[in-house]
Design a protein around this motif. Structure first.
Motif, PDB file in Angstrom:
ATOM      1  N   PHE A   1       0.730  -1.206  -0.055  1.00 41.22           N
ATOM      2  CA  PHE A   1       0.012   0.057   0.241  1.00 41.22           C
ATOM      3  C   PHE A   1       0.809   1.238   0.166  1.00 41.22           C
ATOM      4  CE2 PHE A   1       0.832  -0.901   4.379  1.00 41.22           C
ATOM      5  CZ  PHE A   1       0.969   0.151   4.960  1.00 41.22           C
ATOM      6  N   ASP A   2       0.331   2.229  -0.458  1.00 41.53           N
ATOM      7  CA  ASP A   2       1.000   3.556  -0.392  1.00 41.53           C
ATOM      8  C   ASP A   2       0.663   4.396   0.904  1.00 41.53           C
ATOM      9  OD1 ASP A   2       2.240   3.396  -2.862  1.00 41.53           O
ATOM     10  OD2 ASP A   2       0.668   4.211  -3.782  1.00 41.53           O
ATOM     11  N   PHE A   3       1.619   4.786   1.710  1.00 43.62           N
ATOM     12  CA  PHE A   3       1.312   5.634   2.945  1.00 43.62           C
ATOM     13  C   PHE A   3       1.675   6.957   2.497  1.00 43.62           C
ATOM     14  CE2 PHE A   3       2.738   7.462   6.890  1.00 43.62           C
ATOM     15  CZ  PHE A   3       1.869   7.074   7.677  1.00 43.62           C
ATOM     16  N   GLY A   4       0.689   7.828   2.657  1.00 42.77           N
ATOM     17  CA  GLY A   4       1.291   9.206   2.111  1.00 42.77           C
ATOM     18  C   GLY A   4       0.085  10.154   2.730  1.00 42.77           C
ATOM     19  N   GLY A   5       0.429  11.580   2.365  1.00 46.47           N
ATOM     20  CA  GLY A   5      -0.374  12.578   2.615  1.00 46.47           C
ATOM     21  C   GLY A   5       0.221  13.923   2.457  1.00 46.47           C
ATOM     22  N   VAL A   6      -0.364  14.908   3.194  1.00 44.91           N
ATOM     23  CA  VAL A   6      -0.100  16.201   2.843  1.00 44.91           C
ATOM     24  C   VAL A   6       0.326  17.188   4.242  1.00 44.91           C
ATOM     25  CG1 VAL A   6      -0.544  18.621   2.103  1.00 44.91           C
ATOM     26  CG2 VAL A   6      -1.423  16.469   0.940  1.00 44.91           C
ATOM     27  N   TYR A   7       1.668  17.733   4.014  1.00 43.18           N
ATOM     28  CA  TYR A   7       2.032  18.429   5.206  1.00 43.18           C
ATOM     29  C   TYR A   7       1.318  19.655   5.523  1.00 43.18           C
ATOM     30  CZ  TYR A   7       6.024  15.500   5.188  1.00 43.18           C
ATOM     31  OH  TYR A   7       7.292  14.594   5.197  1.00 43.18           O
ATOM     32  N   ASP A   8       0.922  19.796   6.946  1.00 40.64           N
ATOM     33  CA  ASP A   8       0.289  20.843   7.645  1.00 40.64           C
ATOM     34  C   ASP A   8       1.300  21.986   8.082  1.00 40.64           C
ATOM     35  OD1 ASP A   8      -2.504  19.885   7.028  1.00 40.64           O
ATOM     36  OD2 ASP A   8      -2.077  18.529   8.462  1.00 40.64           O
ATOM     37  N   GLU A   9       2.369  21.423   8.803  1.00 37.54           N
ATOM     38  CA  GLU A   9       3.089  22.263   9.350  1.00 37.54           C
ATOM     39  C   GLU A   9       4.662  21.659   9.405  1.00 37.54           C
ATOM     40  OE1 GLU A   9       3.873  22.996  14.232  1.00 37.54           O
ATOM     41  OE2 GLU A   9       1.618  23.067  13.443  1.00 37.54           O
ATOM     42  N   VAL A  10       5.653  22.363   9.133  1.00 37.15           N
ATOM     43  CA  VAL A  10       7.052  21.945   9.227  1.00 37.15           C
ATOM     44  C   VAL A  10       7.866  22.789   9.810  1.00 37.15           C
ATOM     45  CG1 VAL A  10       8.954  21.257   7.839  1.00 37.15           C
ATOM     46  CG2 VAL A  10       6.715  20.339   7.095  1.00 37.15           C
ATOM     47  N   SER A  11       8.270  22.591  10.876  1.00 35.13           N
ATOM     48  CA  SER A  11       9.185  23.043  11.765  1.00 35.13           C
ATOM     49  C   SER A  11      10.572  22.518  11.775  1.00 35.13           C
ATOM     50  CB  SER A  11       8.790  23.376  13.240  1.00 35.13           C
ATOM     51  OG  SER A  11       9.495  24.379  13.979  1.00 35.13           O
ATOM     52  N   ILE A  12      11.651  22.864  11.091  1.00 33.44           N
ATOM     53  CA  ILE A  12      12.750  22.096  10.874  1.00 33.44           C
ATOM     54  C   ILE A  12      13.546  21.762  12.510  1.00 33.44           C
ATOM     55  CG2 ILE A  12      15.177  22.149  10.006  1.00 33.44           C
ATOM     56  CD1 ILE A  12      13.935  23.272   7.419  1.00 33.44           C
ATOM     57  N   ASN A  13      13.737  20.326  12.356  1.00 32.06           N
ATOM     58  CA  ASN A  13      14.643  19.968  13.559  1.00 32.06           C
ATOM     59  C   ASN A  13      13.610  19.912  14.867  1.00 32.06           C
ATOM     60  OD1 ASN A  13      16.939  19.262  12.083  1.00 32.06           O
ATOM     61  ND2 ASN A  13      17.657  21.050  12.801  1.00 32.06           N
ATOM     62  N   GLU A  14      12.417  20.321  14.605  1.00 31.96           N
ATOM     63  CA  GLU A  14      11.424  20.381  15.929  1.00 31.96           C
ATOM     64  C   GLU A  14      10.043  19.543  15.800  1.00 31.96           C
ATOM     65  OE1 GLU A  14      10.792  24.490  16.366  1.00 31.96           O
ATOM     66  OE2 GLU A  14      12.765  24.923  17.112  1.00 31.96           O
ATOM     67  N   SER A  15       9.273  19.902  14.580  1.00 33.93           N
ATOM     68  CA  SER A  15       8.157  19.131  14.379  1.00 33.93           C
ATOM     69  C   SER A  15       7.422  19.260  13.118  1.00 33.93           C
ATOM     70  CB  SER A  15       6.891  19.805  15.313  1.00 33.93           C
ATOM     71  OG  SER A  15       6.729  21.004  14.879  1.00 33.93           O
ATOM     72  N   ILE A  16       6.693  18.051  12.812  1.00 35.00           N
ATOM     73  CA  ILE A  16       5.992  17.969  11.585  1.00 35.00           C
ATOM     74  C   ILE A  16       4.597  17.724  11.863  1.00 35.00           C
ATOM     75  CG2 ILE A  16       5.727  16.476   9.493  1.00 35.00           C
ATOM     76  CD1 ILE A  16       8.797  15.968   9.784  1.00 35.00           C
ATOM     77  N   SER A  17       3.702  18.053  11.340  1.00 37.81           N
ATOM     78  CA  SER A  17       2.286  17.683  11.321  1.00 37.81           C
ATOM     79  C   SER A  17       1.737  17.426   9.795  1.00 37.81           C
ATOM     80  CB  SER A  17       1.286  18.554  12.177  1.00 37.81           C
ATOM     81  OG  SER A  17       1.221  19.918  11.613  1.00 37.81           O
ATOM     82  N   TYR A  18       1.031  16.472   9.663  1.00 39.90           N
ATOM     83  CA  TYR A  18       0.396  16.140   8.213  1.00 39.90           C
ATOM     84  C   TYR A  18      -1.117  15.710   8.475  1.00 39.90           C
ATOM     85  CZ  TYR A  18       2.661  11.647   8.922  1.00 39.90           C
ATOM     86  OH  TYR A  18       3.020  10.276   9.506  1.00 39.90           O
ATOM     87  N   THR A  19      -1.881  15.624   7.156  1.00 35.52           N
ATOM     88  CA  THR A  19      -2.862  14.778   7.097  1.00 35.52           C
ATOM     89  C   THR A  19      -2.784  13.676   5.985  1.00 35.52           C
ATOM     90  OG1 THR A  19      -4.026  17.038   7.417  1.00 35.52           O
ATOM     91  CG2 THR A  19      -5.422  15.280   6.565  1.00 35.52           C
TER      92      THR A  19
END
Length: 144
Positions: free
Chosen positions: A70-88
């Motif tokens: 299966f493909d695991f994927g999405g779209v980034y909502d927030e990217v803070s380098i070396n700190e956090s990532i959020s995605y849908t």
């Protein structure tokens, strides 16, 4: 099931590697294909990652015997380098990952909305297994 707020599951680990290295291993496709699997009978032959708000990512996860994938994927909502990532994710579920510097170690806390097909314990176990594989990889990989 099917209505109301989804259950949020959290998995975490401490990687004995600096956050800058951990970030690189987590986000670069050449590294993602090395660690993104829950067990040794699976692999990730392909990954792409456009690491920016609105950017898309996808990893192809497959059983080594070819029986399932299966493909695991999405779209980034927030990217803070070396700190956090959020995605849908593609199915609308939200994921947030925190990378917390602890001297030369990095604590990773990953929270995700559960899907409704599989048991909570199974989902937590699968995501934790992938995170554990990441930890092993990040602690033994050589910088490139």
């Amino acid at each position: 099931m099917g209505t109301g707020n989804p259950v949020t599951i959290t998995v975490e680990t401490i990687v004995h590697s600096p956050v800058e290295s951990v970030w690189k291993y987590w986000t670069e496709p050449k590294h993602i294909t090395q660690w993104s699997k829950a067990s040794d009978d699976w692999h990730t032959p392909y990954a792409e990652n456009d690491l920016k708000v609105g950017g898309k990512f996808v990893s192809r996860m497959e059983a080594k015997d070819g029986s399932f994938g299966f493909d695991f994927g999405g779209v980034y909502d927030e990217v803070s380098i070396n700190e956090s990532i959020s995605y849908t994710l593609g199915d609308g579920r939200k994921v947030k990952i925190a990378f917390i510097r602890q001297n030369n170690d990095t604590q990773i806390i990953e929270s995700f909305e559960a899907e409704e097909t599989n048991a909570i314990e199974m989902q937590q176990g699968g995501w934790q297994a992938i995170l554990d594989n990441f930890k092993k990889y990040a602690e033994t990989a050589k910088e490139e």
